[in-house]
Write a protein that holds these residues in place. Structure first.
Motif, short mmCIF file in Angstrom:
data_model
loop_
_atom_site.label_atom_id
_atom_site.label_comp_id
_atom_site.label_asym_id
_atom_site.label_seq_id
_atom_site.Cartn_x
_atom_site.Cartn_y
_atom_site.Cartn_z
N VAL A 169 0.84 -1.21 0.00
CA VAL A 169 0.00 0.00 0.00
C VAL A 169 0.87 1.26 0.00
CG1 VAL A 169 -1.69 1.32 1.31
CG2 VAL A 169 -1.93 -1.16 1.13
N GLU A 170 1.91 1.26 0.82
CA GLU A 170 2.80 2.43 0.90
C GLU A 170 3.49 2.70 -0.43
OE1 GLU A 170 5.26 1.23 4.09
OE2 GLU A 170 3.73 1.60 5.64
N HIS A 171 3.90 1.64 -1.13
CA HIS A 171 4.53 1.80 -2.44
C HIS A 171 3.56 2.44 -3.43
CE1 HIS A 171 6.52 0.89 -6.23
NE2 HIS A 171 5.50 0.12 -6.60
N LEU A 172 2.33 1.96 -3.46
CA LEU A 172 1.34 2.50 -4.39
C LEU A 172 0.98 3.94 -4.03
CD1 LEU A 172 -0.87 -0.69 -4.61
CD2 LEU A 172 0.56 0.24 -6.45
N ALA A 173 0.84 4.22 -2.74
CA ALA A 173 0.51 5.58 -2.31
C ALA A 173 1.64 6.55 -2.68
CB ALA A 173 0.26 5.60 -0.81
N ALA A 174 2.89 6.09 -2.57
CA ALA A 174 4.03 6.94 -2.92
C ALA A 174 4.04 7.27 -4.41
CB ALA A 174 5.33 6.26 -2.53
N LEU A 175 3.45 6.38 -5.23
CA LEU A 175 3.35 6.63 -6.67
C LEU A 175 2.20 7.59 -7.00
CD1 LEU A 175 3.89 2.99 -8.04
CD2 LEU A 175 5.48 4.92 -8.24
N GLY A 176 1.35 7.87 -6.00
CA GLY A 176 0.24 8.80 -6.20
C GLY A 176 -1.13 8.15 -6.18
N HIS A 177 -1.19 6.85 -5.94
CA HIS A 177 -2.48 6.15 -5.93
C HIS A 177 -3.26 6.45 -4.65
CE1 HIS A 177 -1.79 3.64 -9.51
NE2 HIS A 177 -0.52 3.61 -9.12
N ILE A 180 -7.07 2.35 -4.01
CA ILE A 180 -6.32 1.09 -3.94
C ILE A 180 -7.23 0.01 -3.38
CG2 ILE A 180 -4.28 -0.07 -3.03
CD1 ILE A 180 -3.07 2.78 -2.59
N VAL A 181 -7.43 -1.05 -4.15
CA VAL A 181 -8.30 -2.16 -3.76
C VAL A 181 -7.45 -3.36 -3.36
CG1 VAL A 181 -9.92 -3.88 -4.68
CG2 VAL A 181 -10.29 -1.46 -5.12
N HIS A 182 -7.95 -4.12 -2.39
CA HIS A 182 -7.28 -5.38 -2.03
C HIS A 182 -8.14 -6.56 -2.48
CE1 HIS A 182 -5.00 -8.42 -0.04
NE2 HIS A 182 -5.88 -8.66 0.92
N LEU A 236 -13.05 1.56 -12.33
CA LEU A 236 -11.94 0.71 -11.92
C LEU A 236 -11.07 1.44 -10.91
CD1 LEU A 236 -10.54 -0.96 -15.17
CD2 LEU A 236 -11.35 -2.16 -13.13
N PRO A 237 -10.52 0.73 -9.93
CA PRO A 237 -9.52 1.37 -9.06
C PRO A 237 -8.28 1.65 -9.88
CG PRO A 237 -9.54 -0.99 -8.71
CD PRO A 237 -10.71 -0.70 -9.61
N THR A 238 -7.41 2.48 -9.36
CA THR A 238 -6.16 2.74 -10.08
C THR A 238 -5.07 1.73 -9.69
OG1 THR A 238 -5.31 4.28 -8.40
CG2 THR A 238 -6.68 5.20 -10.18
N ALA A 239 -5.30 0.99 -8.60
CA ALA A 239 -4.29 0.02 -8.16
C ALA A 239 -4.95 -1.13 -7.41
CB ALA A 239 -3.26 0.69 -7.27
N ILE A 240 -4.31 -2.31 -7.52
CA ILE A 240 -4.82 -3.52 -6.88
C ILE A 240 -3.69 -4.20 -6.12
CG2 ILE A 240 -5.81 -5.82 -7.24
CD1 ILE A 240 -7.03 -4.72 -9.85
N VAL A 241 -3.93 -4.48 -4.85
CA VAL A 241 -3.03 -5.30 -4.04
C VAL A 241 -3.59 -6.72 -4.06
CG1 VAL A 241 -2.04 -5.70 -1.76
CG2 VAL A 241 -2.40 -3.35 -2.57
N ALA A 242 -2.93 -7.62 -4.77
CA ALA A 242 -3.44 -8.98 -4.95
C ALA A 242 -3.08 -9.87 -3.77
CB ALA A 242 -2.90 -9.59 -6.24
N ALA A 243 -3.84 -10.96 -3.59
CA ALA A 243 -3.64 -11.89 -2.48
C ALA A 243 -2.25 -12.52 -2.53
CB ALA A 243 -4.72 -12.97 -2.51
N SER A 267 -2.42 -0.37 -11.79
CA SER A 267 -1.22 -1.00 -11.24
C SER A 267 -1.62 -2.23 -10.45
CB SER A 267 -0.46 -0.03 -10.34
OG SER A 267 0.18 0.97 -11.09
N VAL A 268 -0.79 -3.28 -10.52
CA VAL A 268 -1.07 -4.52 -9.79
C VAL A 268 0.19 -4.94 -9.05
CG1 VAL A 268 -1.76 -6.95 -9.95
CG2 VAL A 268 -2.77 -5.26 -11.51
#
Length: 333
Positions: A169-177, A180-182, A236-243, A267-268
């Motif tokens: 999550v922190e990586h995606l947020a640092a990119l501007g997202h 973010i969906v899990h 669509l979300p801009t980013a997905i944190v996959a299982a 982003s995934v």
């Protein structure tokens, strides 16, 4: 026709049967010269040790039983690499069983492994009920990988899944997202820990209003189904944190089929850092947990129990790391 026996090897090498037995058990009490003579005689005769006889004589087969929850998930194959290496270093062999991510199947697999009288059990990502794990551990030393229990006679080796999800999550947020969906692992082992890490990180970064968890499982099919659910939504979300990585591959495949580009549109990020993540045409950003190291550590932890070096439960927690590849980038405008 019966094969050559210990007596045959002893006669060929000109030594006693008991000395041949010591050589076959890799005893340090045998001189190097006699060891070579016995092994040469065994090769000439085509002799192989009788595992059943060894089991009857010692009470266990000199093997470690390994139950893999999901044979199709490459994560487990890479953990087994570490298990096998550590077992070989200690003169042990392994027997594999699989449970197909179903408690009833895992229970049967554990029962079958116990019938071989293993010296101990390693259960990789088990979803079987805790009572069945405790019952197995009452018979032989048992270590869990990617699963937590409170039982004092069961050892565990895990990575810090909450921290791993937070890193994602922190990586995606640092990119501007922000959106973010899990996509979670359902009833899979450690799924709730990773989900909690995602939720805590989203709240800590003041992204609570974007917090959303899509039910799934640790498979590529589950990932594809979750992606279809997201595609059917309003936006669509801009980013997905996959299982996990396997799940992420399913997500990426389904998005690509729908014409959604990764990472330009979405982003995934995965979890595990299996060999799939490193394939050039996938280039999956992921969270690394040291699979081979976990396998080695689990085996060494089990051997400590066997040698009587420890009676208290071992709770090993390894720290995950972010591995950045090409599946994540800045959010779409």
């Amino acid at each position: 026709m019966s094969g050559p026996t210990l007596e045959d090897v002893a006669a060929r090498a000109g030594v006693s049967r008991s000395l041949v037995s010591l050589v076959m058990r890799d005893s340090p009490k045998v001189s190097e010269g006699r060891r070579r003579a016995v092994l040469a005689a065994a090769r000439e005769l085509g002799y192989r040790p009788n595992l059943n006889a060894r089991t009857l004589a010692t009470g266990n087969s000199g093997t470690l039983g390994v139950m893999i929850s999901d044979l199709h998930n490459p994560y487990f194959a890479e953990v087994v690499d570490g298990v096998e290496a550590a077992a070989h270093d200690n003169g042990m062999e392994i027997i594999l069983g699989t449970g197909g991510r179903r408690p009833a199947h895992e229970r049967r697999s554990v029962e079958r492994l116990l019938q071989f009288r293993p010296a101990g059990l390693l259960l990789l990502g088990p979803v079987v009920e805790t009572a069945a794990i405790e019952e197995a551990a009452s018979q032989v030393p048992t270590v869990l990988v990617a699963r937590s229990v409170r039982a004092g006679h069961v050892d565990t080796v895990n990575d810090d899944g909450a921290t791993g999800s937070a890193l994602a999550v922190e990586h995606l947020a640092a990119l501007g997202h922000r959106d973010i969906v899990h996509v979670d692992g359902g009833g899979g082992s450690q799924s709730s820990v990773r989900r909690r890490g995602y939720e805590q990180a989203m709240r800590r970064l003041a992204l609570s209003r974007h917090l959303r968890v899509v039910p799934s499982e640790y498979t590529d099919i589950g990932g594809a189904e979750a992606a279809r659910a997201l595609l059917a939504g309003d936006t669509l979300p801009t980013a997905i944190v996959a299982a996990n990585d396997f799940n992420a591959v399913g997500i990426i495949g389904e998005l690509s089929e729908a014409g959604v580009r990764v990472p330009q549109d979405v982003s995934v990020i995965g979890y595990d850092n299996t060999h799939l993540a490193g394939l050039r045409h996938i280039g999956l950003t992921t969270i690394n947990q040291p699979r081979e190291e976990m396998g080695r550590l689990a085996t060494e932890t089990l051997l400590q129990r066997l040698r009587g070096e420890r009676t208290r439960a071992a709770r090993h927690l390894l720290h995950p790391e972010l591995v950045v590849r090409t599946s994540t980038g800045a959010p779409r405008s």
